[in-house]
Design a protein around this motif. Structure first.
Motif, short mmCIF file in Angstrom:
data_model
loop_
_atom_site.label_atom_id
_atom_site.label_comp_id
_atom_site.label_asym_id
_atom_site.label_seq_id
_atom_site.Cartn_x
_atom_site.Cartn_y
_atom_site.Cartn_z
N VAL A 38 43.47 55.43 32.55
CA VAL A 38 43.81 55.05 31.18
C VAL A 38 45.22 54.47 31.18
N TYR A 39 45.35 53.24 30.66
CA TYR A 39 46.68 52.64 30.49
C TYR A 39 47.21 53.06 29.13
N ARG A 40 48.50 53.35 29.06
CA ARG A 40 49.13 53.64 27.77
C ARG A 40 50.05 52.47 27.43
N VAL A 41 49.79 51.82 26.32
CA VAL A 41 50.60 50.66 25.95
C VAL A 41 51.53 51.07 24.82
N TYR A 42 52.83 51.10 25.11
CA TYR A 42 53.82 51.54 24.12
C TYR A 42 54.17 50.40 23.16
N GLU A 69 45.86 53.26 23.86
CA GLU A 69 45.34 53.55 25.19
C GLU A 69 44.20 52.60 25.53
N VAL A 70 44.19 52.17 26.79
CA VAL A 70 43.08 51.33 27.27
C VAL A 70 42.39 52.11 28.38
N HIS A 71 41.16 52.48 28.12
CA HIS A 71 40.40 53.27 29.11
C HIS A 71 39.73 52.28 30.07
N ALA A 72 40.43 51.95 31.16
CA ALA A 72 40.01 50.83 32.00
C ALA A 72 38.92 51.20 33.01
N VAL A 73 38.96 52.42 33.52
CA VAL A 73 37.94 52.86 34.50
C VAL A 73 37.37 54.18 34.00
N GLY A 90 32.18 42.04 38.57
CA GLY A 90 32.11 42.44 37.16
C GLY A 90 32.79 41.41 36.30
N SER A 91 32.50 41.44 35.01
CA SER A 91 33.09 40.46 34.08
C SER A 91 34.59 40.66 33.99
N ASN A 92 35.28 39.70 33.34
CA ASN A 92 36.73 39.82 33.12
C ASN A 92 37.03 41.13 32.39
N GLY A 93 38.06 41.80 32.88
CA GLY A 93 38.49 43.03 32.20
C GLY A 93 37.60 44.23 32.45
N SER A 94 36.72 44.14 33.46
CA SER A 94 35.79 45.26 33.69
C SER A 94 36.43 46.39 34.51
N GLY A 95 37.65 46.18 35.00
CA GLY A 95 38.35 47.29 35.69
C GLY A 95 38.43 47.15 37.20
N LYS A 96 38.09 45.98 37.75
CA LYS A 96 38.05 45.80 39.22
C LYS A 96 39.45 45.97 39.83
N SER A 97 40.44 45.23 39.30
CA SER A 97 41.79 45.31 39.87
C SER A 97 42.37 46.71 39.67
N THR A 98 42.07 47.30 38.51
CA THR A 98 42.57 48.65 38.23
C THR A 98 42.03 49.63 39.27
N LEU A 99 40.75 49.51 39.57
CA LEU A 99 40.14 50.41 40.56
C LEU A 99 40.80 50.22 41.94
N SER A 236 36.27 39.69 43.84
CA SER A 236 36.22 38.24 43.71
C SER A 236 35.26 37.83 42.60
N HIS A 237 35.61 36.69 41.95
CA HIS A 237 34.68 36.10 40.98
C HIS A 237 33.80 35.07 41.67
N GLN A 238 34.08 34.84 42.96
CA GLN A 238 33.28 33.86 43.69
C GLN A 238 32.11 34.60 44.35
N1 LIG Z 1 49.12 47.01 32.69
C1 LIG Z 1 48.14 47.13 31.80
N2 LIG Z 1 48.39 47.72 30.60
C2 LIG Z 1 47.42 47.87 29.69
N3 LIG Z 1 46.14 47.50 29.87
C3 LIG Z 1 45.83 46.92 31.04
C4 LIG Z 1 46.81 46.70 32.06
N4 LIG Z 1 46.20 46.10 33.13
C5 LIG Z 1 44.91 45.96 32.77
N5 LIG Z 1 44.68 46.43 31.53
C6 LIG Z 1 43.40 46.48 30.80
O1 LIG Z 1 42.49 47.23 31.60
C7 LIG Z 1 41.19 46.65 31.57
C8 LIG Z 1 40.76 46.34 33.01
O2 LIG Z 1 41.62 45.35 33.53
P1 LIG Z 1 41.49 44.83 35.06
O3 LIG Z 1 42.60 43.88 35.29
O4 LIG Z 1 41.36 46.00 35.94
O5 LIG Z 1 40.09 44.08 35.00
P2 LIG Z 1 39.45 43.06 36.05
O6 LIG Z 1 38.01 43.42 36.14
O7 LIG Z 1 40.23 43.06 37.32
O8 LIG Z 1 39.63 41.69 35.26
P3 LIG Z 1 39.64 40.15 35.79
O9 LIG Z 1 38.28 39.89 36.35
O10 LIG Z 1 39.88 39.39 34.53
O11 LIG Z 1 40.75 40.02 36.80
C9 LIG Z 1 41.29 45.43 30.68
O12 LIG Z 1 40.84 45.81 29.39
C10 LIG Z 1 42.77 45.09 30.65
O13 LIG Z 1 43.12 44.53 29.42
#
Ligand SMILES: Nc1ncnc2c1ncn2[C@@H]1O[C@H](COP(=O)(O)OP(=O)(O)OP(=O)(O)O)[C@@H](O)[C@H]1O
Length: 279
Positions: A38-42, A69-73, A90-99, A236-238
Motif C-alpha cells: 500500500v502506497y501512502r500519498v501525503y 492510500e493506493v493498494h497496489a498489490v 498486466g495492464s498499466n498500473g496493475s502493480g508489476k513494478s511495485t511487485l 514487459s509490455h512487449q
Molecule cells: N510512488 C507511488 N506512490 C503512490 N502510488 C503509486 C506509486 N507508484 C505506483 N503507484 C500506484 O500503484 C499502482 C501500481 O503501479 P505500478 O507502477 O506498480 O504498475 P505497473 O503495472 O508497473 O504499471 P505500468 O505498466 O504502467 O508500468 C498504480 O495505481 C500506481 O498509480
C-alpha cells in the motif's frame, strides 16, 4: 506426448497452471506469501480543490494533512525456482513494478512476506550511477557497488563498454552521463548489471530500450544469466519479449495475481482479456 496442464485454483483469485516438475525437486529462490503493498500519498486530499472546499476545510478546522492510500498489490503469492525465467504482465498500473520493487526489498509489504534465497538485483537501481561522472567512471562505480573487486572490474570493463554500444557513435564513454540519451543510459545500466551473475535478477522493461541489435544482445545475455543458475523476472509490455524469454508468466490485474503458469496459456488469456477490454 501432448502437454498436460493441471489446473488448480488455489484461491478465488488466482488460476495456477502447472506442467512443471514437482516443486520438491526444484530449489526455491523467491517465495512471495500473501503480499499486500500500500502506497501512502501525503497531501493528496480526496476532496475537490475549489475555494468552497478550502473554506469548508478551514471552518471545520481540519488541519491534518490528507493521506490517500493506493493498494497496489493485493494478496499475491507464488514460489519461484532456480533456473526459471518468469514474465510479469498486466495492464498499466496493475502493480508489476511495485511487485518487482518488493521482491528487491525496496518496498516493505503492509502484510505478507517476501523470502529470497540470495541477493535480488533490480536492474538499473542497483547500478548506483552518477550523472556528472563519465561513462567510464560509472562502470567502475557500478561494478564496485555490485561487490566486484578492483581486479574483477578491470577484467569486465571493456566487455561492459562494448556490450553497451555507447561508443558506437563516438567516444561517449569519456563524456559525463548527463550527455547521454535515456536509451544510452539505460543500456549502460543494463550492461553493468548484466556483467555479474545474479542470484535473482529483476528486469523492468529494460529490454525495450536500445535498438534491435542491443535488444538481441541483451536477450542473449539474460539467457546466459539464467543458465548460470539464477532466477530472472522480466516485466514487459512487449508480449514477444515475454514469449521469447520466459517459460512461466504471472498475470497481474489491479494488484491481483490473476494467473500463474506456462507462458503460452497465460499470454493467451491475458491477450483475450486485453482485446475484450478494448471493445
Ligand atoms: N510512488 C507511488 N506512490 C503512490 N502510488 C503509486 C506509486 N507508484 C505506483 N503507484 C500506484 O500503484 C499502482 C501500481 O503501479 P505500478 O507502477 O506498480 O504498475 P505497473 O503495472 O508497473 O504499471 P505500468 O505498466 O504502467 O508500468 C498504480 O495505481 C500506481 O498509480
Amino acid at each position: 506426448m501432448a502437454e498436460q496442464h493441471v489446473i488448480d485454483v488455489v484461491d478465488e483469485q488466482t488460476e495456477v497452471l502447472d506442467d512443471r516438475t514437482p516443486a520438491a525437486d526444484r530449489e526455491p529462490t523467491v517465495i512471495v506469501d500473501d503480499v499486500h503493498i500500500v502506497y501512502r500519498v501525503y497531501g493528496a486530499s480526496g476532496s475537490r480543490n475549489t475555494p468552497t472546499a478550502a473554506f469548508s476545510r478551514i471552518v471545520r478546522r481540519r488541519t491534518s494533512p490528507a493521506i490517500r492510500e493506493v493498494h497496489a498489490v493485493r494478496g499475491v503469492s507464488f514460489v519461484a525456482h532456480k533456473g526459471e525465467a518468469i514474465g510479469i504482465v498486466g495492464s498499466n498500473g496493475s502493480g508489476k513494478s511495485t511487485l518487482l520493487r518488493a521482491i528487491a526489498g525496496l518496498l516493505p509489504p503492509r502484510s505478507g512476506t517476501v523470502y529470497t534465497n540470495g541477493q535480488p538485483s533490480l536492474l538499473g537501481v542497483n547500478a548506483a550511477l552518477m550523472n556528472d561522472l563519465t561513462g567510464e567512471r560509472n562502470v567502475v562505480l557500478g561494478c564496485l557497488a555490485m561487490g566486484m573487486t578492483p581486479a574483477q572490474v578491470k577484467q569486465h570493463y571493456q566487455q561492459i563498454i562494448d556490450f553497451s554500444g555507447i561508443n558506437e557513435r563516438g567516444e561517449f564513454s569519456t563524456l559525463p552521463m548527463r550527455t547521454y540519451s535515456s536509451g544510452m543510459a539505460a543500456r549502460l545500466r543494463f550492461s553493468i548489471a548484466a556483467a555479474k551473475s545474479h542470484d535473482v535478477l529483476l528486469i523492468d522493461e529494460a529490454l525495450a530500450t536500445g535498438d534491435a541489435s542491443f535488444q538481441k544482445r541483451s536477450q542473449e545475455r539474460v539467457r546466459q544469466l539464467r543458465g548460470q543458475a539464477g532466477t530472472v523476472f522480466v516485466v514487459s509490455h512487449q508480449n514477444r519479449t515475454i514469449r521469447d524469454m520466459c517459460e512461466r508468466t504471472l498475470w497481474l490485474e489491479a494488484g491481483v495475481l490473476r494467473m500463474d503458469g506456462p507462458t503460452e496459456p497465460v499470454m493467451a488469456a491475458y491477450e483475450e482479456f486485453s482485446r475484450n477490454r478494448r471493445r
